[in-house]
Design a protein around this motif. Sequence first.
Motif, PDB file in Angstrom:
ATOM      1  N   LEU A 166     -82.973  29.242 -44.006  1.00  0.00           N
ATOM      2  CA  LEU A 166     -83.606  30.338 -44.735  1.00  0.00           C
ATOM      3  C   LEU A 166     -85.122  30.177 -44.769  1.00  0.00           C
ATOM      4  O   LEU A 166     -85.643  29.062 -44.737  1.00  0.00           O
ATOM      5  CB  LEU A 166     -83.072  30.395 -46.168  1.00  0.00           C
ATOM      6  CG  LEU A 166     -81.592  30.776 -46.281  1.00  0.00           C
ATOM      7  CD1 LEU A 166     -81.135  30.711 -47.730  1.00  0.00           C
ATOM      8  CD2 LEU A 166     -81.360  32.160 -45.712  1.00  0.00           C
ATOM      9  N   PRO A 167     -85.830  31.298 -44.848  1.00  0.00           N
ATOM     10  CA  PRO A 167     -87.291  31.225 -44.839  1.00  0.00           C
ATOM     11  C   PRO A 167     -87.869  30.346 -45.940  1.00  0.00           C
ATOM     12  O   PRO A 167     -88.908  29.725 -45.725  1.00  0.00           O
ATOM     13  CB  PRO A 167     -87.717  32.678 -45.026  1.00  0.00           C
ATOM     14  CG  PRO A 167     -86.604  33.472 -44.471  1.00  0.00           C
ATOM     15  CD  PRO A 167     -85.356  32.689 -44.762  1.00  0.00           C
ATOM     16  N   TYR A 168     -87.241  30.260 -47.110  1.00  0.00           N
ATOM     17  CA  TYR A 168     -87.904  29.462 -48.145  1.00  0.00           C
ATOM     18  C   TYR A 168     -87.925  27.977 -47.813  1.00  0.00           C
ATOM     19  O   TYR A 168     -88.750  27.234 -48.343  1.00  0.00           O
ATOM     20  CB  TYR A 168     -87.368  29.747 -49.558  1.00  0.00           C
ATOM     21  CG  TYR A 168     -85.939  29.408 -49.882  1.00  0.00           C
ATOM     22  CD1 TYR A 168     -85.553  28.109 -50.184  1.00  0.00           C
ATOM     23  CD2 TYR A 168     -84.988  30.407 -49.961  1.00  0.00           C
ATOM     24  CE1 TYR A 168     -84.254  27.816 -50.524  1.00  0.00           C
ATOM     25  CE2 TYR A 168     -83.678  30.128 -50.306  1.00  0.00           C
ATOM     26  CZ  TYR A 168     -83.306  28.831 -50.581  1.00  0.00           C
ATOM     27  OH  TYR A 168     -82.022  28.551 -50.922  1.00  0.00           O
ATOM     28  N   HIS A 186     -85.067  21.878 -52.943  1.00  0.00           N
ATOM     29  CA  HIS A 186     -84.839  23.199 -52.360  1.00  0.00           C
ATOM     30  C   HIS A 186     -83.406  23.406 -51.897  1.00  0.00           C
ATOM     31  O   HIS A 186     -82.873  24.497 -52.025  1.00  0.00           O
ATOM     32  CB  HIS A 186     -85.796  23.446 -51.192  1.00  0.00           C
ATOM     33  CG  HIS A 186     -87.229  23.556 -51.621  1.00  0.00           C
ATOM     34  ND1 HIS A 186     -87.769  24.720 -52.093  1.00  0.00           N
ATOM     35  CD2 HIS A 186     -88.217  22.636 -51.680  1.00  0.00           C
ATOM     36  CE1 HIS A 186     -89.040  24.509 -52.411  1.00  0.00           C
ATOM     37  NE2 HIS A 186     -89.328  23.263 -52.174  1.00  0.00           N
ATOM     38  N   PRO A 189     -80.160  22.239 -55.184  1.00  0.00           N
ATOM     39  CA  PRO A 189     -79.859  23.206 -56.255  1.00  0.00           C
ATOM     40  C   PRO A 189     -79.189  24.475 -55.720  1.00  0.00           C
ATOM     41  O   PRO A 189     -78.455  25.131 -56.443  1.00  0.00           O
ATOM     42  CB  PRO A 189     -81.241  23.559 -56.829  1.00  0.00           C
ATOM     43  CG  PRO A 189     -82.144  22.457 -56.392  1.00  0.00           C
ATOM     44  CD  PRO A 189     -81.603  21.949 -55.101  1.00  0.00           C
ATOM     45  N   ASN A 190     -79.433  24.781 -54.458  1.00  0.00           N
ATOM     46  CA  ASN A 190     -78.876  26.014 -53.922  1.00  0.00           C
ATOM     47  C   ASN A 190     -77.506  25.841 -53.281  1.00  0.00           C
ATOM     48  O   ASN A 190     -76.884  26.821 -52.886  1.00  0.00           O
ATOM     49  CB  ASN A 190     -79.851  26.637 -52.920  1.00  0.00           C
ATOM     50  CG  ASN A 190     -81.044  27.234 -53.639  1.00  0.00           C
ATOM     51  OD1 ASN A 190     -80.893  28.181 -54.391  1.00  0.00           O
ATOM     52  ND2 ASN A 190     -82.213  26.645 -53.439  1.00  0.00           N
TER      53      ASN A 190
ATOM     54  N   THR C  96     -85.250  36.154 -49.262  1.00  0.00           N
ATOM     55  CA  THR C  96     -84.921  34.798 -48.836  1.00  0.00           C
ATOM     56  C   THR C  96     -86.171  33.935 -48.651  1.00  0.00           C
ATOM     57  O   THR C  96     -86.058  32.786 -48.271  1.00  0.00           O
ATOM     58  CB  THR C  96     -84.135  34.815 -47.510  1.00  0.00           C
ATOM     59  OG1 THR C  96     -84.866  35.610 -46.575  1.00  0.00           O
ATOM     60  CG2 THR C  96     -82.756  35.400 -47.702  1.00  0.00           C
ATOM     61  N   SER C  97     -87.341  34.483 -48.928  1.00  0.00           N
ATOM     62  CA  SER C  97     -88.557  33.679 -48.772  1.00  0.00           C
ATOM     63  C   SER C  97     -88.857  32.825 -49.984  1.00  0.00           C
ATOM     64  O   SER C  97     -89.769  32.013 -49.963  1.00  0.00           O
ATOM     65  CB  SER C  97     -89.766  34.582 -48.526  1.00  0.00           C
ATOM     66  OG  SER C  97     -89.615  35.267 -47.331  1.00  0.00           O
ATOM     67  N   LEU C  98     -88.129  33.059 -51.083  1.00  0.00           N
ATOM     68  CA  LEU C  98     -88.382  32.292 -52.299  1.00  0.00           C
ATOM     69  C   LEU C  98     -87.109  31.585 -52.733  1.00  0.00           C
ATOM     70  O   LEU C  98     -86.031  32.192 -52.752  1.00  0.00           O
ATOM     71  CB  LEU C  98     -88.861  33.223 -53.422  1.00  0.00           C
ATOM     72  CG  LEU C  98     -90.247  33.834 -53.224  1.00  0.00           C
ATOM     73  CD1 LEU C  98     -90.466  34.976 -54.200  1.00  0.00           C
ATOM     74  CD2 LEU C  98     -91.320  32.775 -53.401  1.00  0.00           C
ATOM     75  N   ASN C  99     -87.241  30.316 -53.081  1.00  0.00           N
ATOM     76  CA  ASN C  99     -86.117  29.538 -53.581  1.00  0.00           C
ATOM     77  C   ASN C  99     -85.649  30.126 -54.916  1.00  0.00           C
ATOM     78  O   ASN C  99     -86.414  30.145 -55.879  1.00  0.00           O
ATOM     79  CB  ASN C  99     -86.588  28.094 -53.762  1.00  0.00           C
ATOM     80  CG  ASN C  99     -85.493  27.179 -54.253  1.00  0.00           C
ATOM     81  OD1 ASN C  99     -84.454  27.641 -54.724  1.00  0.00           O
ATOM     82  ND2 ASN C  99     -85.723  25.886 -54.137  1.00  0.00           N
ATOM     83  N   PRO C 100     -84.397  30.618 -54.961  1.00  0.00           N
ATOM     84  CA  PRO C 100     -83.941  31.290 -56.189  1.00  0.00           C
ATOM     85  C   PRO C 100     -83.894  30.368 -57.400  1.00  0.00           C
ATOM     86  O   PRO C 100     -83.847  30.848 -58.535  1.00  0.00           O
ATOM     87  CB  PRO C 100     -82.537  31.792 -55.830  1.00  0.00           C
ATOM     88  CG  PRO C 100     -82.133  31.070 -54.604  1.00  0.00           C
ATOM     89  CD  PRO C 100     -83.380  30.652 -53.898  1.00  0.00           C
ATOM     90  N   ARG C 101     -83.899  29.054 -57.182  1.00  0.00           N
ATOM     91  CA  ARG C 101     -83.789  28.110 -58.308  1.00  0.00           C
ATOM     92  C   ARG C 101     -85.126  27.529 -58.718  1.00  0.00           C
ATOM     93  O   ARG C 101     -85.191  26.508 -59.365  1.00  0.00           O
ATOM     94  CB  ARG C 101     -82.858  26.958 -57.937  1.00  0.00           C
ATOM     95  CG  ARG C 101     -81.554  27.394 -57.375  1.00  0.00           C
ATOM     96  CD  ARG C 101     -80.576  27.604 -58.485  1.00  0.00           C
ATOM     97  NE  ARG C 101     -79.463  28.398 -57.981  1.00  0.00           N
ATOM     98  CZ  ARG C 101     -78.305  28.517 -58.589  1.00  0.00           C
ATOM     99  NH1 ARG C 101     -78.115  27.903 -59.718  1.00  0.00           N
ATOM    100  NH2 ARG C 101     -77.363  29.251 -58.087  1.00  0.00           N
ATOM    101  N   MET C 102     -86.200  28.131 -58.268  1.00  0.00           N
ATOM    102  CA  MET C 102     -87.518  27.622 -58.624  1.00  0.00           C
ATOM    103  C   MET C 102     -88.301  28.751 -59.270  1.00  0.00           C
ATOM    104  O   MET C 102     -88.225  29.888 -58.802  1.00  0.00           O
ATOM    105  CB  MET C 102     -88.240  27.225 -57.341  1.00  0.00           C
ATOM    106  CG  MET C 102     -88.673  25.812 -57.286  1.00  0.00           C
ATOM    107  SD  MET C 102     -89.650  25.618 -55.791  1.00  0.00           S
ATOM    108  CE  MET C 102     -89.695  23.873 -55.732  1.00  0.00           C
ATOM    109  N   GLU C 106     -93.805  27.454 -59.854  1.00  0.00           N
ATOM    110  CA  GLU C 106     -93.561  26.243 -59.073  1.00  0.00           C
ATOM    111  C   GLU C 106     -93.701  26.533 -57.587  1.00  0.00           C
ATOM    112  O   GLU C 106     -94.243  25.716 -56.840  1.00  0.00           O
ATOM    113  CB  GLU C 106     -92.143  25.719 -59.350  1.00  0.00           C
ATOM    114  CG  GLU C 106     -91.952  25.094 -60.707  1.00  0.00           C
ATOM    115  CD  GLU C 106     -90.496  24.708 -60.928  1.00  0.00           C
ATOM    116  OE1 GLU C 106     -90.229  23.521 -61.128  1.00  0.00           O
ATOM    117  OE2 GLU C 106     -89.629  25.601 -60.896  1.00  0.00           O
TER     118      GLU C 106
END
Lengths: 277, 322, 314
Positions: A166-168, A186, A189-190, C96-102, C106
Motif C-alpha cells: 500500500l502507498p502508506y 505501520h 497495527p494494520n 491508502t496513502s495514510l496509515n489508518p492507525r496513525m 503523527e
Amino acid sequence: MRARVSPGIAIILLLLAGFVLAAAGAELLSPADPLRQSLLLRLREPGFASRTATYWLGTDDLGRDLLSRILYGARASLLVAALSVSVSLVVGTALGLLAGWFRGWTAVLIMRFVDTMLSIPAILLAVLTVAVLGPGFIKLVMVLGLTRWPRYTRVAYAATLQVAGLPYIKAAEMAGCGATRILWRHILPNIAGPLMVVATSEFGLMILFEAGLSFLGLGIQPPYPSWGSIMSAGRQYVTRAWWLTVFPGACLFVLVLCVNVFGDWLRDRVDPRSRSR
Amino acid sequence: MSDAPALVVENLSLAIGPAGLVDGVGFQVAPGEVMAIVGESGCGKSVTAQAIMRLLPDAIRQTGGRILLGGRDISAIPERAMRAVRGQLMSMIFQEPQAALDPLTTVGSQIAEALRQPLGRVRGEVLRMLRDVGISDPERRIDQHPFELSGGMCQRIMIASALISRPAVLIADEPTTALDVTIQAQILDLLRRLAIERQTAVVLITHDMGVVADIADRMAVMYAGRIAEAGPTAEIFAAPRHPYTALLLASIPRLSDVPKSKLAVIEGRVPNPSEFGPGCRFASRCPRADARCAAETPPLRPLGAGRLTACFHAEPPHGTQP
Amino acid sequence: MNTLEITGLKVHFPGRGGAPVRAVDGVSLSIAAGETLGLVGESGCGKSTVSNATVGLLSPTEGSVKVLGTELAGASRETLRAIRAKAQMVFQDPVTSLNPRMTIGEAVGEPLLVRGLARGAALRDQVGALLEEVGLRADHAGRYPHQFSGGQRQRIVIARALALRPALLVCDEPVSALDVSVRAQILNLLVELQARHGMSTLFVSHDLAVVRHVCDRVAVMYLGRIVELAPRDALYSAPRHPYTKALLAAVPEPDPVTQRAKPRVPLEGEIPSPANPPPGCRFHTRCPIAVDRCRSEEPAWRAVGAASVACHLA
Ligand SMILES: Nc1ncnc2c1ncn2[C@@H]1O[C@H](COP(=O)(O)OP(=O)(O)OP(=O)(O)O)[C@@H](O)[C@H]1O
Ligand SMILES: Nc1ncnc2c1ncn2[C@@H]1O[C@H](COP(=O)(O)OP(=O)(O)O)[C@@H](O)[C@H]1O
Ligand code: SF4
Ligand code: SF4
Ligand SMILES: [Mg+2]
Ligand SMILES: [Mg+2]
C-alpha cells in the motif's frame, strides 16, 4: 470504531467475564480446598451436606469438593490457553511479518515450514511431543504454543504482503523509516484485526486441547485439577457418579461455545467484506 | 425526436434505512436520444440506474415514484415479467466490463444468451453485431473468452450483448470511466452511432463533463440525491443557472484556460446521506445561500426552453434580450 | 544543476513466460530547479514506474537517475535515505496513502521525527504549521484519517511530503481519485505551494487538461518510451508526434461547441503489451500515418522547433 453490541453478544461477554472471574477468584469462591481428600466423603452426590460444608456439585472418588476443583480447573484451562495462544501469536506473527516483508527465500523457507507443520494433525503433534518431553504445566504451554503458530504465520504473511504494497508503506519508506519502525508502527497495527480473529478461534481450540491432553493424562498432573483430568478420573464412575463428567464437560462446552461465538462476531467486525459500506 | 418518450422516470425516491439516498428524481428520454446524468461520486447516479432496472441491492428500497417504459409502468410488475423486460426492452452496461462478463463463457455465447438462443442458431446475427460494434476479426473473437480481450474490447462486447435484442432503452453506467481517453473516444462514437441507427434511448451516467459535452443531447446534473438542473446540453453549458452547475463547470481545468491561474473552487465537500438537512443540499457550499435555502427544499421548476432548475436564486439567463 | 536528471532509464519486471515486461524502456528527461514537468500517457505506459524510480522506490534495470546530482542507481541504503529527504512523493489514492492507525499529526511529523529533525513541542509546532499551510487546522493533528474527506486526506499527504522541504516533488496522479468539485482545490494548492517554495515537480497524469494547467513542460509517454517532450504551449498548440495529436483529439472538452466541432482523429486499436513491444516505431500499429520505414526502423530522438520528437515523419 465503537460497535453496537447486540443482546446476544452481551450475554456471551458476560459469561466469558464470569469464567475469567471464577478462574481468577478461585481461592475466594471455592467452598473447600480442592486438594483436601476425605475417604469418608467419596462420591457424594451434588447438594450433599456434611456437618461442616455443603458440596454443591458433589465430591469425587477421593472425596474432594467438585465445585472447588472445577473453579481451580477453570484457572488451569484459561491459563494454559492464554499462555499458549500468546506464545503462538508472538512466534507466528513474527515469522509471518518477516516472510511478508523480506519475501524471496525467507518467505519460501518459512512458508514451506508452515505447510509442513499444518499437514501434520495438530493434536497428534501435541500428543507426540508431550509423550516425548513428559507432562507438566510449562511444557504443556510450550508444546501447545510451539505447535500452533503456523496458522498465525499464514494469516500474518498474507496480510503483510497486502499491506506492504500500500502507498502508506511507500510513504513511510520515503519518510526515512527503517524496517523495524515500518513493521512495528505501520504494518503490525494494520494486520492485528485478522490475527486477533485467529487468536480467539485458537483460544477455544487450546481449551479443548488442554482438556484432551489432561484427559489422556498428558497435561495437568494429579492431584492438581483441570477439567480434562477431572473428567478423566470421573470416567470410571460414569454410571455411579455422573456429576464428575457432566459438570466439567458442560463448563467446557459453554466456555468453548462462548469463545467461538465471540470469535465469529469479532471476525464479522474485522472482515471488511462483511462490513456494510 | 418528436416521438413519445421511450423511458419516463417520475419522482423516483430511494432510501437506505432511514436515510434518503435519492429524492424525487425524474427525467425522460426519447428514442435515439442520449440523456446524460452527471454528478460526483455518491450522488446517486448508480442507484438510480439500478432502480430503473429493478436491480437494487436488498438494503435499498424504492420509497416512491414511477418508471414508465414505452408508457407502461414497470415499477410494480412481478419479477418474472421484469426479467423479460430486462435484456429485451431495456439493457444496461457497466463501468468494469471485464467484471460484468462471465469469465468461463465465450463472448459469442454471452451475446447469444441475450437473444435466449444457443450460439449455433444465431451465429450469423452475433457476427453481424460484433462487426457493428467495431470488433475486428469477429470470426476469431466470437469464440474467445473475456480474459483474452482488452478492456475496450470487453466494453464493445457488453454493448453488443446489450443491444442485440434491440431494446428500446440502454442504461450505460460510467461505460468509459475505466478506459483510456483514446479508447473512450472510440466507445463514445460507437454509442452515439448506435443510438441514432437503432433509435435506442440512452441514459448515460458519468461524472465527466467532457463526456457529456461530447455526446449528450440533454443532461441532468445531480447533487446529493437530487436533480439540481436539467435541460439541453448546449444550453446548460452555455449558461448554467444553478450555482452548483456553474461552479462545477468553472472549476474544471480546460485546454483553453490560462495555465496556473486560480481555478474556481467549491469549498467543502459533498454531504453524506446521513447529513442531509431539510433545505437545499448544496446550501453549505453555495455562495448564494441564504436563510431560506437552509430551511426549505427548492423545487425543480421550469425555466422555459425545456430547462429545469432546483434553486431559489437561479442565475438569470445572461446574454439574452430583456 | 538540474534537480532531476534521468538518462536512458530502463525498468523491466520479470514477466510471465520468459519475456520481461519492459515497463520503462529508455527514458531520458530532466527537470530544472523550480520547473514542473508533466508526464502523460495511457494506462500502463510506465508513468508510475518512472515516478517510483525517481524517488528510489524501484531500482533501475539500466540507466541513471540523478537527484541534485546524486546517483540513485545502485546507491546504498544511506544514500537513498538521504536523497529521499530531497525528493518526496504524493500518491494517487488518498485513502491508502495514510496509515489508518496513525493520527494525521503523527503521519505528517514522521519524516521529521525519524530523521531526528524535530521532537516534542518543536515537532508539534512544525506539524501544526504544515497542516495550516495546506489549508487544514493545526488542532486536527490528533484525528485519524477516516475522519477526513478524500480532498482533505490529499492535503494531509501533501503536508507530509512537504515536511522535509524537498527540492523535488513527485505527484503520481494526485487528483485522479478525487471528486470533480474537490480537484480544483487541490490543483490550486499545488500551484500555490510550488510558487511559494520553488520546488521542482514531476507531475504524472493521464488528464491532459490538468497537466496543461500546472506544468511548464510536458513529456508524452507511449509504451515505455517518451515520444514527445516540449514546452507546454508548443505541445498543446502544435503537437508534433501523431500520438500526441491523437491524445489531444481524444480529450473530451467540457464544452459542447468546441468538442463537437473538433475533427475526430480516431486512434485504431489498443496499446500493445509492454512484454512484446512492436519493432521499429512502437506506435506504428496504431499510427494513422505510418509508412514502411516505421515498421522496421526505430525513429531517432530529434529536435523539431521547440519540441523533441521521436518520429520519422514529424
Ligand atoms: N511490479 C510489477 N511487476 C510486473 N509488471 C509491472 C509491475 N509494475 C508495473 N508493471 C507493468 O509495467 C507497465 C507500466 O506500469 P505503470 O504502473 O508504470 O503504468 P502507468 O503508466 O502508471 O499506468 P496507470 O495510468 O494505469 O497508472 C504496465 O504494463 C504494468 O503492468
Ligand atoms: N449497496 C449499497 N448499500 C448501501 N449504500 C449504498 C449501496 N449502493 C450505493 N449506496 C449509497 O448510495 C449513495 C449513492 O450511490 P451511487 O448511486 O453508487 O453513487 P454514484 O452517483 O457515484 O453512482 C451513496 O451514498 C452510496 O454510499
Ligand atoms: S437554493 Fe440556495 S443554497 Fe441551493 S443552490 Fe440555490 S442559492 Fe444555493
Ligand atoms: S515513426 Fe512512423 S509510426 Fe511512428 S509515429 Fe512517426 S509516423 Fe507514426
Ligand atoms: Mg456509480
Ligand atoms: Mg500509474
